[in-house]
Design a protein around this motif. Structure first.
Motif, PDB file in Angstrom:
ATOM      1  N   LEU A   1      40.680  27.936  39.418  1.00  0.00           N
ATOM      2  CA  LEU A   1      42.092  28.153  39.086  1.00  0.00           C
ATOM      3  C   LEU A   1      42.552  27.181  38.006  1.00  0.00           C
ATOM      4  O   LEU A   1      43.316  27.548  37.110  1.00  0.00           O
ATOM      5  CB  LEU A   1      42.952  27.996  40.347  1.00  0.00           C
ATOM      6  N   VAL A   2      42.090  25.943  38.116  1.00  0.00           N
ATOM      7  CA  VAL A   2      42.459  24.954  37.097  1.00  0.00           C
ATOM      8  C   VAL A   2      41.934  25.385  35.733  1.00  0.00           C
ATOM      9  O   VAL A   2      42.613  25.255  34.706  1.00  0.00           O
ATOM     10  CB  VAL A   2      41.920  23.561  37.493  1.00  0.00           C
ATOM     11  N   GLU A   3      40.728  25.929  35.701  1.00  0.00           N
ATOM     12  CA  GLU A   3      40.172  26.417  34.437  1.00  0.00           C
ATOM     13  C   GLU A   3      41.002  27.575  33.890  1.00  0.00           C
ATOM     14  O   GLU A   3      41.275  27.652  32.686  1.00  0.00           O
ATOM     15  CB  GLU A   3      38.729  26.868  34.649  1.00  0.00           C
ATOM     16  N   LEU A   4      41.408  28.487  34.780  1.00  0.00           N
ATOM     17  CA  LEU A   4      42.183  29.639  34.334  1.00  0.00           C
ATOM     18  C   LEU A   4      43.578  29.250  33.875  1.00  0.00           C
ATOM     19  O   LEU A   4      44.214  29.986  33.118  1.00  0.00           O
ATOM     20  CB  LEU A   4      42.282  30.671  35.476  1.00  0.00           C
ATOM     21  N   ALA A   5      44.071  28.104  34.354  1.00  0.00           N
ATOM     22  CA  ALA A   5      45.415  27.660  33.971  1.00  0.00           C
ATOM     23  C   ALA A   5      45.446  26.993  32.606  1.00  0.00           C
ATOM     24  O   ALA A   5      46.528  26.698  32.084  1.00  0.00           O
ATOM     25  CB  ALA A   5      45.957  26.702  35.033  1.00  0.00           C
ATOM     26  N   SER A   6      44.304  26.772  32.022  1.00  0.00           N
ATOM     27  CA  SER A   6      44.257  26.104  30.720  1.00  0.00           C
ATOM     28  C   SER A   6      44.883  26.979  29.642  1.00  0.00           C
ATOM     29  O   SER A   6      44.548  28.167  29.522  1.00  0.00           O
ATOM     30  CB  SER A   6      42.804  25.790  30.352  1.00  0.00           C
TER      31      SER A   6
ATOM     32  N   ASN B   1      44.217  27.145  26.689  1.00  0.00           N
ATOM     33  CA  ASN B   1      43.189  27.564  25.746  1.00  0.00           C
ATOM     34  C   ASN B   1      42.395  28.773  26.222  1.00  0.00           C
ATOM     35  O   ASN B   1      41.478  29.217  25.520  1.00  0.00           O
ATOM     36  CB  ASN B   1      42.229  26.406  25.467  1.00  0.00           C
ATOM     37  N   HIS B   2      42.716  29.287  27.412  1.00  0.00           N
ATOM     38  CA  HIS B   2      41.998  30.457  27.899  1.00  0.00           C
ATOM     39  C   HIS B   2      42.252  31.634  26.955  1.00  0.00           C
ATOM     40  O   HIS B   2      43.386  31.882  26.541  1.00  0.00           O
ATOM     41  CB  HIS B   2      42.449  30.819  29.314  1.00  0.00           C
ATOM     42  N   PRO B   3      41.230  32.379  26.590  1.00  0.00           N
ATOM     43  CA  PRO B   3      41.389  33.478  25.619  1.00  0.00           C
ATOM     44  C   PRO B   3      42.465  34.492  25.990  1.00  0.00           C
ATOM     45  O   PRO B   3      43.193  34.971  25.114  1.00  0.00           O
ATOM     46  CB  PRO B   3      40.000  34.119  25.597  1.00  0.00           C
ATOM     47  N   LEU B   4      42.579  34.825  27.280  1.00  0.00           N
ATOM     48  CA  LEU B   4      43.577  35.819  27.676  1.00  0.00           C
ATOM     49  C   LEU B   4      45.000  35.274  27.536  1.00  0.00           C
ATOM     50  O   LEU B   4      45.915  36.013  27.149  1.00  0.00           O
ATOM     51  CB  LEU B   4      43.316  36.278  29.111  1.00  0.00           C
ATOM     52  N   LEU B   5      45.187  33.994  27.835  1.00  0.00           N
ATOM     53  CA  LEU B   5      46.521  33.409  27.654  1.00  0.00           C
ATOM     54  C   LEU B   5      46.877  33.331  26.176  1.00  0.00           C
ATOM     55  O   LEU B   5      48.038  33.549  25.781  1.00  0.00           O
ATOM     56  CB  LEU B   5      46.576  32.024  28.306  1.00  0.00           C
ATOM     57  N   LYS B   6      45.893  33.024  25.355  1.00  0.00           N
ATOM     58  CA  LYS B   6      46.134  33.029  23.910  1.00  0.00           C
ATOM     59  C   LYS B   6      46.495  34.439  23.431  1.00  0.00           C
ATOM     60  O   LYS B   6      47.346  34.614  22.554  1.00  0.00           O
ATOM     61  CB  LYS B   6      44.896  32.531  23.177  1.00  0.00           C
ATOM     62  N   LYS B   7      45.843  35.430  24.036  1.00  0.00           N
ATOM     63  CA  LYS B   7      46.130  36.818  23.674  1.00  0.00           C
ATOM     64  C   LYS B   7      47.572  37.177  24.014  1.00  0.00           C
ATOM     65  O   LYS B   7      48.273  37.827  23.210  1.00  0.00           O
ATOM     66  CB  LYS B   7      45.158  37.738  24.411  1.00  0.00           C
ATOM     67  N   ILE B   8      48.028  36.759  25.189  1.00  0.00           N
ATOM     68  CA  ILE B   8      49.415  37.036  25.575  1.00  0.00           C
ATOM     69  C   ILE B   8      50.375  36.334  24.624  1.00  0.00           C
ATOM     70  O   ILE B   8      51.381  36.914  24.176  1.00  0.00           O
ATOM     71  CB  ILE B   8      49.666  36.596  27.029  1.00  0.00           C
ATOM     72  N   LEU B   9      50.067  35.080  24.309  1.00  0.00           N
ATOM     73  CA  LEU B   9      50.954  34.308  23.438  1.00  0.00           C
ATOM     74  C   LEU B   9      51.043  34.930  22.050  1.00  0.00           C
ATOM     75  O   LEU B   9      52.128  34.986  21.450  1.00  0.00           O
ATOM     76  CB  LEU B   9      50.443  32.867  23.346  1.00  0.00           C
ATOM     77  N   MET B  10      49.929  35.405  21.514  1.00  0.00           N
ATOM     78  CA  MET B  10      49.920  35.956  20.159  1.00  0.00           C
ATOM     79  C   MET B  10      50.533  37.350  20.099  1.00  0.00           C
ATOM     80  O   MET B  10      51.283  37.668  19.173  1.00  0.00           O
ATOM     81  CB  MET B  10      48.485  36.002  19.638  1.00  0.00           C
TER      82      MET B  10
END
Length: 732
Positions: A494-499, A501-510
């Motif tokens: 979970l800590v890794e997924l909360a980063s 820099n995770h590709p999916l979070l970057k995708k949402i942000l962009m």
């Protein structure tokens, strides 16, 4: 055909039950064969009458059936035969002798009367007196009476000379002889007389007759009569004899070859007895008795049954229960494989190599992947198994020592492992467990009266440290594998997924920056609520980050991503808008599946709207189509299955509603929160999860407090100050 990931196989619905059952059975069978290999006695290449190259000890305690049978036979042979004494026999023999003398007197009397009668008759007839009854005639008369009236054939047992002597004796002598014989016979027949001592008793009786007061002329006759009259008065009792022999055999303690007992010493000749014991212990063929194979099979089935009922008692959903059973079973198999490696090292004659066993591994993995209860259960399983495994060439005291070490090391692992959200924290716990292992080995060897500060001792504590710290190093390497195979979600994952820099979070942000901001806000609200009711706050936070990822396929169709004044839905019908809005939950779940995200995160994306009604477009469609039903404008669901999803369901709607409010005040926020919660309850959106009304009330208060802190009323500045602030904001 597109290659499916292993987590997709795990999530398959149709054949999952069959797959899980077959996999669990396969794990049970594998555990059984591994346990058999681990407990199978070591084989020695030993020939009869050869010199033993090493000292061989018994790996277990077994009964030496051959020795036991020999001891039982000795005990049975030592039991004397049982004889039954019959007092009536003596009385009958006395009566027999008395009857003999009675008939002698009777014959004499009859003969005398007959002679007298014949003499009187001849005198009356003036005839010459007839001859008196001869002795031979008397003997004949006596034998006839004895034959007719005595059941025993005395006429063949006694000679005619005996009868003749008795018939010729005077009454006085006859009485003396009778009394002497009867007295001696009565005395003798009171003693124990058997076939084996009959002759000696007769000799004794004849000697006594010789010394008695019987006239010497009649002593030979008396000896013949008493010798004839004496018979055995005790008979062999077969039943009682067999019973006593059986009792004696049962009283013999089984002869056992004790665990650790030296069978053959190094340098000694392997004689027949030692060779027989080696064969009995299966140290020559690596075989075990059938009952041991059966016993280990029942042992493995018992462990599997206990695991099943233990998991069932936790009241997990069926899918989660199956997952936990397989994870726990897999950990146990891994520990059996590690035990196998240790046994191989033991075969290399490495002293105390058993202390290298990573006893902390199973509890550590079970605690991280499952929970603390499973960690304790795994420790019990491994400890009990070790009692069977560590039975090589050591004594039972050493076996117990290793098992105690495994128990203590496992307890240290559970106690020291608290923060496992970071690998560094896990390794730090491993370092402490390694140090504790050194302490445990020290006092255990002291208790066992082993030599301290010797090379063996120093090597043992080194093994303990490496085994303790190595458990956590191995665990860190294995846990990601379990996460991937079983779709399990750990704190570190979970800590890794909360980063960020995770590709999916970057995708949402962009692609959907408004959705990204909305997700962050929902995460803050939901995390605060989860903390207050004791739910998994980290799972809630990370789930919120990804819950609206489906919106990245059509960002402009969601209000938080729309440019001011531009709404694409103005050009669509309500049903077209409905299809786009409702699809973001299923689209999000598919995106997460394609990226191999953990199942709980996928569930949050699919369930965070439950089966709620898309009210705005429903009522808009109803204006032109009165026949429309609510079911057509509801999310596909399913409804929230866990407390965590229920929290996100409320927080997501509350954040969106409050954000849409022009000037949120304390009263407006409270009304929004209360309205959404009441709407969810009336719509029975939480009917499939375990959240309680008390927890919902805590969530309501937490949302009000948190939102009031975010949207607190700002100080009213003068217009010129406002203008300065606007200019400053523009510059920034």
């Amino acid at each position: 055909m597109q290659k499916r990931h292993v987590t997709e196989w795990w999530q398959s619905a149709k054949k999952k039950r069959l797959y899980v059952s077959l996999l669990f059975i396969a794990i049970i069978v594998l555990s059984y064969f591994l346990l058999i290999q681990l407990t199978k006695p070591e084989s020695y290449n030993v020939q009869l009458f050869s010199v033993a190259e090493k000292t061989i000890r018994s790996p277990q305690t077994v009964e030496d059936t051959k020795k036991t049978e020999e001891e039982q036979q000795k005990a049975m042979d030592a039991v004397p035969d049982v004889y039954t004494h019959n007092r009536e026999t003596g009385q009958n023999r006395v009566a027999l002798v008395e009857s003999l003398f009675d008939y002698v007197n009777e014959v004499n009397k009859e003969a005398s009367e007959q002679d007298k009668e014949n003499a009187e008759k001849a005198e009356k007839e003036n005839k010459a007196a007839p001859a008196a009854t001869t002795i031979d005639e008397k003997v004949k008369m006596l034998k006839s009476k004895l034959s007719d009236n005595v059941s025993e054939k005395m006429t063949t047992g006694l000679s005619d000379n005996v009868f003749r002597t008795l018939l010729e004796a005077s009454s006085e002598d006859l009485n003396t002889v009778e009394k002497g014989i009867v007295d001696e016979l009565t005395k003798i027949m009171d003693e124990s007389i058997r076939d084996d001592n009959l002759n000696s008793v007769k000799v004794e009786a004849r000697d006594d007759i010789e010394l008695s007061s019987i006239p010497s002329a009649y002593k030979d006759v008396a000896k013949s009569i008493i010798s004839y009259a004496i018979i055995p008065n005790e008979t062999y009792n077969k039943e009682q004899t067999e019973e006593r022999k059986k009792e004696a055999a049962q009283a013999v303690s089984p002869v056992k070859i004790l665990q650790g007992q030296v069978i053959v010493q190094e340098g000694q000749i392997v004689d027949r007895e030692s060779y027989r014991q080696l064969k009995l212990l299966h140290l020559l063929d690596q075989k075990m008795p059938v009952k041991q194979y059966l016993g280990y099979g029942l042992f493995v089935l018992a462990l599997a049954g206990l695991l099943y009922f233990f998991t069932k008692k936790q009241n997990y959903p069926k899918k989660k229960a199956q997952q936990r059973v397989l994870i726990f079973s897999s950990i146990y198999v891994i520990m059996l494989l590690v035990l196998w490696v240790i046994r191989i090292l033991e075969a290399a004659d490495l002293n105390n190599i058993a202390f290298l066993f990573p006893a902390a591994l199973a509890p550590m993995m079970a605690k991280i992947l499952l929970n603390e209860k499973y960690a304790f259960l795994s420790l019990i399983y491994v400890t009990v198994t070790s009692l069977f495994v560590f039975q090589s060439d050591s004594t039972s005291a050493i076996n117990l020592l290793v098992s105690v070490f495994i128990l203590l090391s496992g307890l240290a692992s559970i106690s020291m492992l608290k923060d496992y959200s970071k690998r560094s924290a896990i390794l730090q716990s491993g370092l402490w467990v390694g140090l504790f292992n050194m302490l445990f080995i020290t006092f255990l060897l002291m208790i066992n009266n082993s030599t301290i500060l010797s090379s063996t001792y120093l090597l043992s504590i080194l093994y303990g440290f490496v085994g303790g710290f190595g458990s956590f190093v191995i665990g860190i390497g294995l846990i990601p594998l379990f996460e991937t195979v079983f779709g399990v979600l750990t704190t570190s994952r979970l800590v890794e997924l909360a980063s960020p820099n995770h590709p999916l979070l970057k995708k949402i942000l962009m692609k959907a920056p408004g959705t990204y901001h909305h997700s962050m806000m929902v995460a803050n609200l939901a995390e605060a609520c989860a903390d207050q009711i004791g739910a998994n706050s980290l799972l809630v936070r990370v789930g919120c980050f990804y819950h609206d990822i489906g919106k990245t396929l059509r960002p402009p169709y969601f209000v938080e991503n729309q440019l001011q004044g531009i709404n694409p839905h103005d050009r669509l019908t309500p049903k077209q808008s409905r299809d786009i809005i409702l699809a973001h939950t299923t689209d999000g779940a598919e995106i997460l599946k394609e990226n191999h995200m953990p199942q709980p995160i996928i569930d949050i994306a699919a369930q965070h709207h439950g089966t709620t009604l898309l009210k705005y477009f429903y009522y808009k469609e109803k204006e032109t189509n009165p026949e429309v039903t609510e079911a057509e404008f509801r999310y596909p669901g399913p409804k929230p299955q866990t407390t965590e999803v229920a929290i996100i369901n409320i927080a997501d709607s509350v954040e969106a509603a409050v954000r849409a409010c022009a000037e949120p005040t304390k009263e407006k926020i409270q009304a929004i929160v209360d309205g959404i919660i009441q709407d969810r309850l009336l719509d029975r959106q939480f009917s499939e999860c375990e959240i309680t009304l008390a927890e919902i009330e805590v969530i309501r208060k937490t949302l009000n407090t948190t939102l009031n802190g975010i949207y607190h009323q700002r100080i009213q500045y003068p217009d010129d100050q406002k203008g300065d602030q606007k200019n400053e904001a523009a510059r920034n």
